[in-house]
Design a protein around this motif. Sequence first.
Motif, PDB file in Angstrom:
ATOM      1  N   VAL A  23     -44.852  -7.338 -40.245  1.00 35.98           N
ATOM      2  CA  VAL A  23     -44.371  -7.706 -41.573  1.00 35.98           C
ATOM      3  C   VAL A  23     -43.688  -9.071 -41.537  1.00 35.98           C
ATOM      4  O   VAL A  23     -43.884  -9.906 -42.416  1.00 35.98           O
ATOM      5  CB  VAL A  23     -43.414  -6.630 -42.124  1.00 35.98           C
ATOM      6  N   GLY A  24     -42.878  -9.307 -40.493  1.00 37.55           N
ATOM      7  CA  GLY A  24     -42.222 -10.603 -40.358  1.00 37.55           C
ATOM      8  C   GLY A  24     -43.214 -11.741 -40.242  1.00 37.55           C
ATOM      9  O   GLY A  24     -43.041 -12.805 -40.856  1.00 37.55           O
ATOM     10  N   THR A  25     -44.283 -11.527 -39.474  1.00 39.46           N
ATOM     11  CA  THR A  25     -45.317 -12.545 -39.349  1.00 39.46           C
ATOM     12  C   THR A  25     -46.008 -12.794 -40.679  1.00 39.46           C
ATOM     13  O   THR A  25     -46.279 -13.943 -41.059  1.00 39.46           O
ATOM     14  CB  THR A  25     -46.343 -12.119 -38.289  1.00 39.46           C
ATOM     15  N   SER A  26     -46.284 -11.718 -41.417  1.00 42.88           N
ATOM     16  CA  SER A  26     -46.943 -11.862 -42.720  1.00 42.88           C
ATOM     17  C   SER A  26     -46.049 -12.597 -43.711  1.00 42.88           C
ATOM     18  O   SER A  26     -46.526 -13.438 -44.484  1.00 42.88           O
ATOM     19  CB  SER A  26     -47.316 -10.479 -43.266  1.00 42.88           C
ATOM     20  N   LEU A  27     -44.757 -12.295 -43.705  1.00 41.59           N
ATOM     21  CA  LEU A  27     -43.835 -12.965 -44.624  1.00 41.59           C
ATOM     22  C   LEU A  27     -43.719 -14.451 -44.292  1.00 41.59           C
ATOM     23  O   LEU A  27     -43.662 -15.296 -45.197  1.00 41.59           O
ATOM     24  CB  LEU A  27     -42.463 -12.300 -44.566  1.00 41.59           C
ATOM     25  N   PHE A  28     -43.683 -14.787 -43.003  1.00 35.57           N
ATOM     26  CA  PHE A  28     -43.617 -16.193 -42.620  1.00 35.57           C
ATOM     27  C   PHE A  28     -44.877 -16.931 -43.079  1.00 35.57           C
ATOM     28  O   PHE A  28     -44.792 -18.050 -43.606  1.00 35.57           O
ATOM     29  CB  PHE A  28     -43.458 -16.314 -41.107  1.00 35.57           C
ATOM     30  N   SER A  29     -46.037 -16.306 -42.903  1.00 39.51           N
ATOM     31  CA  SER A  29     -47.292 -16.928 -43.344  1.00 39.51           C
ATOM     32  C   SER A  29     -47.303 -17.094 -44.860  1.00 39.51           C
ATOM     33  O   SER A  29     -47.765 -18.120 -45.377  1.00 39.51           O
ATOM     34  CB  SER A  29     -48.484 -16.078 -42.897  1.00 39.51           C
ATOM     35  N   ALA A  30     -46.793 -16.081 -45.582  1.00 40.65           N
ATOM     36  CA  ALA A  30     -46.764 -16.166 -47.037  1.00 40.65           C
ATOM     37  C   ALA A  30     -45.856 -17.296 -47.502  1.00 40.65           C
ATOM     38  O   ALA A  30     -46.193 -18.042 -48.432  1.00 40.65           O
ATOM     39  CB  ALA A  30     -46.305 -14.832 -47.627  1.00 40.65           C
ATOM     40  N   ARG A  31     -44.696 -17.437 -46.867  1.00 40.99           N
ATOM     41  CA  ARG A  31     -43.775 -18.504 -47.270  1.00 40.99           C
ATOM     42  C   ARG A  31     -44.335 -19.875 -46.916  1.00 40.99           C
ATOM     43  O   ARG A  31     -44.186 -20.834 -47.690  1.00 40.99           O
ATOM     44  CB  ARG A  31     -42.421 -18.290 -46.592  1.00 40.99           C
ATOM     45  N   ARG A  32     -44.966 -19.979 -45.775  1.00 43.06           N
ATOM     46  CA  ARG A  32     -45.566 -21.261 -45.406  1.00 43.06           C
ATOM     47  C   ARG A  32     -46.715 -21.612 -46.358  1.00 43.06           C
ATOM     48  O   ARG A  32     -46.877 -22.770 -46.740  1.00 43.06           O
ATOM     49  CB  ARG A  32     -46.060 -21.199 -43.966  1.00 43.06           C
ATOM     50  N   HIS A  33     -47.492 -20.591 -46.737  1.00 41.79           N
ATOM     51  CA  HIS A  33     -48.580 -20.827 -47.692  1.00 41.79           C
ATOM     52  C   HIS A  33     -48.033 -21.270 -49.044  1.00 41.79           C
ATOM     53  O   HIS A  33     -48.568 -22.197 -49.671  1.00 41.79           O
ATOM     54  CB  HIS A  33     -49.399 -19.545 -47.844  1.00 41.79           C
ATOM     55  N   GLU A  34     -46.947 -20.624 -49.481  1.00 35.34           N
ATOM     56  CA  GLU A  34     -46.349 -21.008 -50.759  1.00 35.34           C
ATOM     57  C   GLU A  34     -45.837 -22.444 -50.708  1.00 35.34           C
ATOM     58  O   GLU A  34     -46.006 -23.215 -51.666  1.00 35.34           O
ATOM     59  CB  GLU A  34     -45.199 -20.054 -51.093  1.00 35.34           C
ATOM     60  N   LEU A  35     -45.213 -22.823 -49.587  1.00 35.29           N
ATOM     61  CA  LEU A  35     -44.733 -24.195 -49.439  1.00 35.29           C
ATOM     62  C   LEU A  35     -45.897 -25.177 -49.454  1.00 35.29           C
ATOM     63  O   LEU A  35     -45.823 -26.241 -50.088  1.00 35.29           O
ATOM     64  CB  LEU A  35     -43.949 -24.319 -48.127  1.00 35.29           C
ATOM     65  N   PHE A  36     -46.977 -24.805 -48.782  1.00 32.95           N
ATOM     66  CA  PHE A  36     -48.152 -25.676 -48.760  1.00 32.95           C
ATOM     67  C   PHE A  36     -48.752 -25.821 -50.154  1.00 32.95           C
ATOM     68  O   PHE A  36     -49.112 -26.917 -50.568  1.00 32.95           O
ATOM     69  CB  PHE A  36     -49.195 -25.109 -47.793  1.00 32.95           C
TER      70      PHE A  36
END
Length: 422
Positions: free
Chosen positions: A251-264
Motif C-alpha cells: 500500500v505504501g508503494t502504491s501511495l508513493f506512486s500515486a502521489r508521484r503520478h499526481e505531481l507529474f
Amino acid sequence: MVALLLCSVFLQFLAAYLSFRFVLLRRLGAPWILVSIALLVMGGLRVFSFAVFGEGPGSDIFDPTIAVIEFSVSFLLSVGFVLTERWYLLKEKLESRFRLIGDVDRALIGMLDEEKILSVVCEGLLRDRGYRLAWIGTANPDGSVGIVAESGEGKGFLAKIPVRWDESPEGGTPPGVAIRSGEACVVNRMTNDPRTAPWRSAAEEFDIRSFASVRIDIRKSSPMVLSLGSGRKDAFDRLEMEAISAMAHRVGTSLFSARRHELFVCAKKSYGDLFQSQRDGMVLVRGGMIVRANPAAVRMLGYSSAEELFRKDPAELFPDPGHSPKLSCLFHPSEEEREPFLITKMRRRDGSLFEGEIAATWGPRPFRNEEWDLELTGPLGMFIFRDVTLRTQTLEELRKERDFSAKVLDVAGMLVLQMGTG
C-alpha cells in the motif's frame, strides 16, 4: 466397564461424523466414506450387542481386555479426527485471510488515485466475513492521527475514541505504538490489555474484541497506519500479521506512486499551459524532426495548425542554414560555445521571410531501456523565437537618421544650433 464401552461407542460415532464431514466439505476424497461406514457399523454393532446380549453380567461384551482395546482404538481415531478438523479449520481460516489480503493487493496493481487506493484497501479487507472495522490514518505533526479512510460495521467506534501517536496515554494504543515503533502492534483481548484502556467502553459497545495496527511507510511523506478491528478474541496470529504487514508495504508503494503520478500530471499540465500561452514561438525538436509547436509559433510561421509542422525538418524554417556558421550551431547540441540568441532570417510557409530572434536549448534525455524500438531518438531540443522585423526596421531607420545627421554636420561648415521651444 459398561461406561468404558459406552465411551467407545460415542467416540466411534464422533469419528464417523467427522469423517463424513471431511468428505462432504471435500477436505478428503470419496474413499474416506468407507471409513465412516466402518465406524458406524462398529458403533451400531456395539449398541445392538448391548440391547440383545448385554442383559447378563457374565456376557462376553464385558470382557475387560476387549473393552480396553476397543476404547483405545476409538479414542485414537476420534482424537486424530478432532485434531485434523482443527487443522483444517486453521488452514481454511488462514487461506481465506491470505486470499482476502491477496485480492486487495492485486486490486492495487496499476491504481494511481490515492483516494481510491485507500478505499479499496479498507473495503476489500471487510469482504467474505473479514474484519468489523478497517481504517487508515495519517500521523500529523501535532501528535494526532487523522482518519483518511474507514469502512465496516464498527465505523462509529472511531468517533468515540481518541487516536494519537505521541507519548500520551492515548498514544499507547495500537495505532500510536505502530507509528512510533514501525512494528505491528496486536491486542487480541482488548478488555484485558492496559494499552487499550482508553478504548474499553467503545470497544464493548461496538463488539470489537481484537485490534491490530501496522505502519504504512511512504517515502518523503508522513507515515500512515492501517488498523483492523475484529469481533473475535485472538483474531490476529503471527502468520496473519505477517501477511497484513506485507500488504501495508505494498500500500505504501502504491501511495508513493500515486502521489508521484499526481505531481507529474500537475507539472505536465502547468508546462502545457505555459507552452500554449507563451507569446514567443516555441518548437520542440527530436530526432531531427519537429515534434511539437505552440500556437504562437504556428501563427508566426504562417501555418493553420500545429499538425502541419509535425515531422518537418527544422532547417526548413530558415532560408539557408548551411551557409551561416552561427545558425548551424543551433542544430548541434554538443557544441559547447553557443550564442545565447541570434537574429536571423526565418521562413514562413508561403516562402516569405521575417527577421527572427532565436535561441536553442538542448537536453540529452537518454532512455533507460535500450530494447525499446523508438522511432525518434536522440537529444530533445527547443527553439524559442520571436518576430523582430518591426524592431529591426525601427533600429535601421534610427541608424539612417543618425548617419544622415552626422553627414549634415560634417558638410555644414557653419555653427548649427538646435533650439527647442517651451
